[in-house]
Design an enzyme around this catalytic site. Structure first.
Site, PDB file in Angstrom:
ATOM      1  N   ALA A  49      -0.789   9.980  -8.869  1.00 32.08           N
ATOM      2  CA  ALA A  49      -1.057   9.012  -7.813  1.00 32.08           C
ATOM      3  C   ALA A  49       0.069   9.120  -6.784  1.00 32.08           C
ATOM      4  O   ALA A  49       1.192   9.486  -7.121  1.00 32.08           O
ATOM      5  CB  ALA A  49      -1.116   7.607  -8.395  1.00 32.08           C
ATOM      6  N   THR A  50      -0.236   8.794  -5.546  1.00 37.15           N
ATOM      7  CA  THR A  50       0.758   9.067  -4.506  1.00 37.15           C
ATOM      8  C   THR A  50       1.276   7.808  -3.813  1.00 37.15           C
ATOM      9  O   THR A  50       2.085   7.107  -4.397  1.00 37.15           O
ATOM     10  CB  THR A  50       0.219  10.092  -3.505  1.00 37.15           C
ATOM     11  N   THR A  51       0.851   7.467  -2.611  1.00 36.30           N
ATOM     12  CA  THR A  51       1.605   6.529  -1.774  1.00 36.30           C
ATOM     13  C   THR A  51       1.162   5.073  -1.923  1.00 36.30           C
ATOM     14  O   THR A  51      -0.021   4.748  -1.811  1.00 36.30           O
ATOM     15  CB  THR A  51       1.492   6.947  -0.295  1.00 36.30           C
ATOM     16  N   LYS A  82      -5.053   2.416  -7.115  1.00 36.41           N
ATOM     17  CA  LYS A  82      -3.627   2.395  -7.432  1.00 36.41           C
ATOM     18  C   LYS A  82      -2.987   1.018  -7.313  1.00 36.41           C
ATOM     19  O   LYS A  82      -1.793   0.880  -7.573  1.00 36.41           O
ATOM     20  CB  LYS A  82      -2.880   3.372  -6.516  1.00 36.41           C
ATOM     21  N   ALA A 224      -0.548  15.014   0.068  1.00 34.08           N
ATOM     22  CA  ALA A 224      -0.933  14.349  -1.182  1.00 34.08           C
ATOM     23  C   ALA A 224      -1.423  12.923  -0.959  1.00 34.08           C
ATOM     24  O   ALA A 224      -1.877  12.266  -1.895  1.00 34.08           O
ATOM     25  CB  ALA A 224       0.240  14.351  -2.157  1.00 34.08           C
TER      26      ALA A 224
END
Length: 276
Positions: A49-51, A82, A224
């Protein structure tokens, strides 16, 4: 464990603490992420998972996360969520190894629910932040093997009557952030955006739009991070936490906020300047 012959195991009937994690560690430590031995060798590529961004506004906090998960250079998912409610008055966003991060969130939710059932009251916001730090510290062994989870936690402090934001490192270090923060691969771009767009005393609507704007700016420079996708109707997960509790912002409101952001960006590019 000894055979229970149809009865509950002894750990279920022995008085203990209000911590679900302590109970699980006594009952069967292998059920906790740190209790599972990893095989020798390199850890295979897994979705990450990113931002995640968080910012305070007048009356609460906003947490927002993009929907993209990556595995190396590949897009593993365009629909991952997320940002989650931790309990009625707090939320947690995840960055890092997706599978472990989702499990951490579920355990954290159980931890807070268990405390409320045993004690008959909500844990304080500082207490929640400290419990999450303990959980992250317990997974340090996994982080050392490349399976790190770095959450961002925010909530409404019922005693202070303000929204507060907490960040963490992989060792379980807990840091209270003022005004705004971001974690994940696009964090440096998101924080740069928030630094220009955030202002004290902003309203909830402005905070939601600013969070979306920060994710759009992060997606512009970080492969990403996935920005809003109006073609596929994929919008970020954005949640507010106020005295009314946790609230997930509807997709229609996010589409409108994204349209505002795109209008501002087009006007800024056409005028050659910056517009709030």
């Amino acid at each position: 464990m000894r055979p229970d012959h149809g009865r509950l195991p002894e750990t279920f009937t022995t008085p203990g603490t209000s911590s679900f994690l302590d109970f699980l560690a006594r009952h069967d430590p292998s059920l906790l992420p740190p209790g599972r031995p990893l095989p020798a060798g390199e850890v295979p590529a897994s979705p990450s998972a990113t931002t995640i961004v968080a910012l305070a506004f007048d009356g609460g906090v906003v947490l927002a996360g993009d929907r993209r998960a990556t595995a190396g250079s590949m897009i593993a998912s365009r629909h991952i969520e997320k940002v989650f409610p931790a309990d009625e008055y707090s939320a947690v966003g995840i960055a890092g190894t997706a599978g472990l991060a989702l499990e951490l969130v579920r355990l954290f939710q159980l931890e807070l629910e268990h405390y409320e059932k045993i004690e008959g009251s909500l844990l304080s916001l500082d207490g929640k932040a400290n419990r999450l730090a303990t959980m992250i510290r317990g997974s340090l062994g996994l982080a050392m093997q490349g399976l790190a989870v770095v959450p961002l936690f925010g909530g409404y402090d019922l005693s202070r009557e303000v929204g507060r934001i907490f960040s963490y490192d992989v060792t379980g270090g807990r840091y209270e952030e003022t005004d705004f923060h971001a974690v994940g691969s696009g964090a440096v771009f998101a924080r740069g955006s928030l630094k220009k767009l955030w202002w004290a005393g902003m309203a909830e609507h402005d905070a939601v739009r600013t969070a979306v704007h920060a994710l759009v700016d992060a997606a512009d420079d970080d492969s990403a991070t996935g920005g809003p996708d109006s073609t596929r109707r994929i919008w970020p997960v954005v949640a507010t936490v106020t005295a009314r509790g946790y609230h997930r912002v509807e997709d229609a409101a996010l589409a409108a906020a994204h349209a505002e952001v795109e209008g501002v960006r087009r006007a800024t590019e056409a005028g050659g300047g910056e517009t709030r």
